[in-house]
Design a protein around this motif. Structure first.
Motif, PDB file in Angstrom:
ATOM      1  N   UNK A  48     -21.432 -10.713 -14.207  1.00 35.61           N
ATOM      2  CA  UNK A  48     -21.667 -12.038 -13.638  1.00 35.61           C
ATOM      3  C   UNK A  48     -22.278 -13.016 -14.623  1.00 35.61           C
ATOM      4  N   UNK A  49     -23.147 -12.491 -15.516  1.00 31.13           N
ATOM      5  CA  UNK A  49     -23.728 -13.367 -16.540  1.00 31.13           C
ATOM      6  C   UNK A  49     -24.313 -12.502 -17.651  1.00 31.13           C
ATOM      7  N   UNK A  50     -24.477 -13.103 -18.809  1.00 34.34           N
ATOM      8  CA  UNK A  50     -25.060 -12.362 -19.919  1.00 34.34           C
ATOM      9  C   UNK A  50     -25.106 -13.188 -21.173  1.00 34.34           C
ATOM     10  N   UNK A  51     -25.603 -12.533 -22.233  1.00 38.62           N
ATOM     11  CA  UNK A  51     -25.731 -13.208 -23.525  1.00 38.62           C
ATOM     12  C   UNK A  51     -25.514 -12.192 -24.647  1.00 38.62           C
ATOM     13  N   UNK A  52     -24.852 -12.639 -25.712  1.00 32.90           N
ATOM     14  CA  UNK A  52     -24.793 -11.919 -26.980  1.00 32.90           C
ATOM     15  C   UNK A  52     -25.580 -12.771 -27.963  1.00 32.90           C
ATOM     16  N   UNK A  53     -26.392 -12.134 -28.789  1.00 34.22           N
ATOM     17  CA  UNK A  53     -27.197 -12.888 -29.753  1.00 34.22           C
ATOM     18  C   UNK A  53     -27.340 -12.108 -31.047  1.00 34.22           C
ATOM     19  N   UNK A  54     -27.397 -12.879 -32.157  1.00 33.11           N
ATOM     20  CA  UNK A  54     -27.599 -12.278 -33.485  1.00 33.11           C
ATOM     21  C   UNK A  54     -28.754 -12.976 -34.152  1.00 33.11           C
ATOM     22  N   UNK A  67     -21.148  -2.867 -31.018  1.00 31.49           N
ATOM     23  CA  UNK A  67     -21.196  -4.230 -31.527  1.00 31.49           C
ATOM     24  C   UNK A  67     -22.509  -4.513 -32.282  1.00 31.49           C
ATOM     25  N   UNK A  68     -22.438  -5.384 -33.286  1.00 30.57           N
ATOM     26  CA  UNK A  68     -23.608  -5.662 -34.127  1.00 30.57           C
ATOM     27  C   UNK A  68     -24.489  -6.796 -33.601  1.00 30.57           C
ATOM     28  N   UNK A  74     -19.026 -11.251 -36.640  1.00 32.75           N
ATOM     29  CA  UNK A  74     -19.060 -11.044 -38.093  1.00 32.75           C
ATOM     30  C   UNK A  74     -19.293  -9.562 -38.384  1.00 32.75           C
ATOM     31  N   UNK A  75     -18.679  -9.084 -39.443  1.00 24.61           N
ATOM     32  CA  UNK A  75     -18.816  -7.689 -39.879  1.00 24.61           C
ATOM     33  C   UNK A  75     -18.177  -6.693 -38.914  1.00 24.61           C
ATOM     34  N   UNK A  76     -17.202  -7.149 -38.129  1.00 25.28           N
ATOM     35  CA  UNK A  76     -16.431  -6.259 -37.256  1.00 25.28           C
ATOM     36  C   UNK A  76     -14.954  -6.506 -37.530  1.00 25.28           C
ATOM     37  N   UNK A  77     -14.071  -5.662 -37.007  1.00 21.79           N
ATOM     38  CA  UNK A  77     -12.635  -5.905 -37.178  1.00 21.79           C
ATOM     39  C   UNK A  77     -12.160  -7.227 -36.551  1.00 21.79           C
ATOM     40  N   UNK A  78     -13.001  -7.843 -35.701  1.00 20.16           N
ATOM     41  CA  UNK A  78     -12.607  -9.078 -35.027  1.00 20.16           C
ATOM     42  C   UNK A  78     -13.081 -10.340 -35.751  1.00 20.16           C
ATOM     43  N   UNK A 124     -14.926   6.573 -20.524  1.00 15.77           N
ATOM     44  CA  UNK A 124     -16.211   6.387 -19.847  1.00 15.77           C
ATOM     45  C   UNK A 124     -17.079   5.295 -20.474  1.00 15.77           C
ATOM     46  N   UNK A 125     -16.895   5.020 -21.771  1.00 20.12           N
ATOM     47  CA  UNK A 125     -17.706   4.017 -22.464  1.00 20.12           C
ATOM     48  C   UNK A 125     -16.783   3.063 -23.213  1.00 20.12           C
ATOM     49  N   UNK A 126     -17.069   1.757 -23.088  1.00 21.89           N
ATOM     50  CA  UNK A 126     -16.284   0.737 -23.782  1.00 21.89           C
ATOM     51  C   UNK A 126     -16.929   0.325 -25.097  1.00 21.89           C
ATOM     52  N   UNK A 127     -16.387  -0.705 -25.725  1.00 18.22           N
ATOM     53  CA  UNK A 127     -16.884  -1.120 -27.037  1.00 18.22           C
ATOM     54  C   UNK A 127     -18.248  -1.788 -26.977  1.00 18.22           C
ATOM     55  N   UNK A 128     -18.694  -2.204 -25.802  1.00 12.12           N
ATOM     56  CA  UNK A 128     -20.019  -2.828 -25.713  1.00 12.12           C
ATOM     57  C   UNK A 128     -21.126  -1.808 -25.438  1.00 12.12           C
ATOM     58  N   UNK A 129     -20.756  -0.541 -25.240  1.00 12.53           N
ATOM     59  CA  UNK A 129     -21.756   0.492 -25.043  1.00 12.53           C
ATOM     60  C   UNK A 129     -21.978   0.903 -23.606  1.00 12.53           C
TER      61      UNK A 129
END
Length: 184
Positions: free
Chosen positions: A178-184, A136-137, A81-85, A165-170
């Motif tokens: 291998x594993x991770x989480x995005x949370x708002x 990303x927010x 939400x609140x991104x171009x995607x 050198x840097x992507x959109x996730x920072x």
């Protein structure tokens, strides 16, 4: 204290942001895929693809990719939400990812396109803990491994890559996660 209400986690992820020409101002290839993405509404192999061979034209492929429409529909309004995607379409896809100690290979078939991302020359794994920003927010936590060599084929044809050198996730623009989480 804010409560986490929107989240996704994954297993077996690859993330790539690249340009295919030094003349381009913005990345025209984004491939974020995971062997399994978990959400509050279900689990499925999923991700996001942007392929815009000509920056002056509409993308050839752009949207969330998943083998489960319901899971795919969760990402835009809840995580991005609140991104171009936020309003990106969900595209039915077949996603296969194999990650070993020395190599990661992701294959995503979506529409008339097959994307193959082959990553090698890994750094040691490291933990990430990134706070939200304009993009990303959302909070990000997990494990990343910088892939210092990445080859992409689209419909069997290798394409030239310029990996920033840097992507959109920072973090680095070419990683195995291998594993991770995005949370708002």
């Amino acid at each position: 204290m804010n409560n986490v209400s929107k989240w996704m986690s994954w297993e077996g992820g690859i993330d790539l942001v690249a340009l295919t020409s030094p003349d381009f101002q913005m990345p025209n290839l984004i491939v974020h895929l995971a062997r399994m993405v978990n959400t509050p509404i279900g689990c499925a192999a999923s991700g996001m693809i942007l392929w815009q061979p000509d920056p002056q034209s509409a993308p050839a492929v752009m949207g969330f990719v998943s083998d489960n429409q319901t899971v795919g529909e969760y990402f835009g309004p809840n995580i991005f939400a609140d991104t171009p995607f936020e309003f990106a379409p969900v595209l039915k896809a077949e996603i296969n990812i194999d990650v070993t100690k020395d190599k990661a290979l992701a294959v995503c078939k979506v529409g008339n396109y097959t994307f193959e991302v082959d990553m090698t020359d890994f750094s040691d794994p490291y933990l990430i803990d990134r706070t939200p920003s304009a993009m990303p927010p959302f909070y990000q936590q997990g494990v990343e491994i910088h892939a210092r060599k990445t080859v992409v084929k689209i419909n069997g044809e290798a394409i030239n890559l310029i990996i920033p050198p840097v992507g959109i996730t920072g973090g680095p623009a070419s990683v195995v996660s291998p594993n991770g989480v995005y949370a708002r």
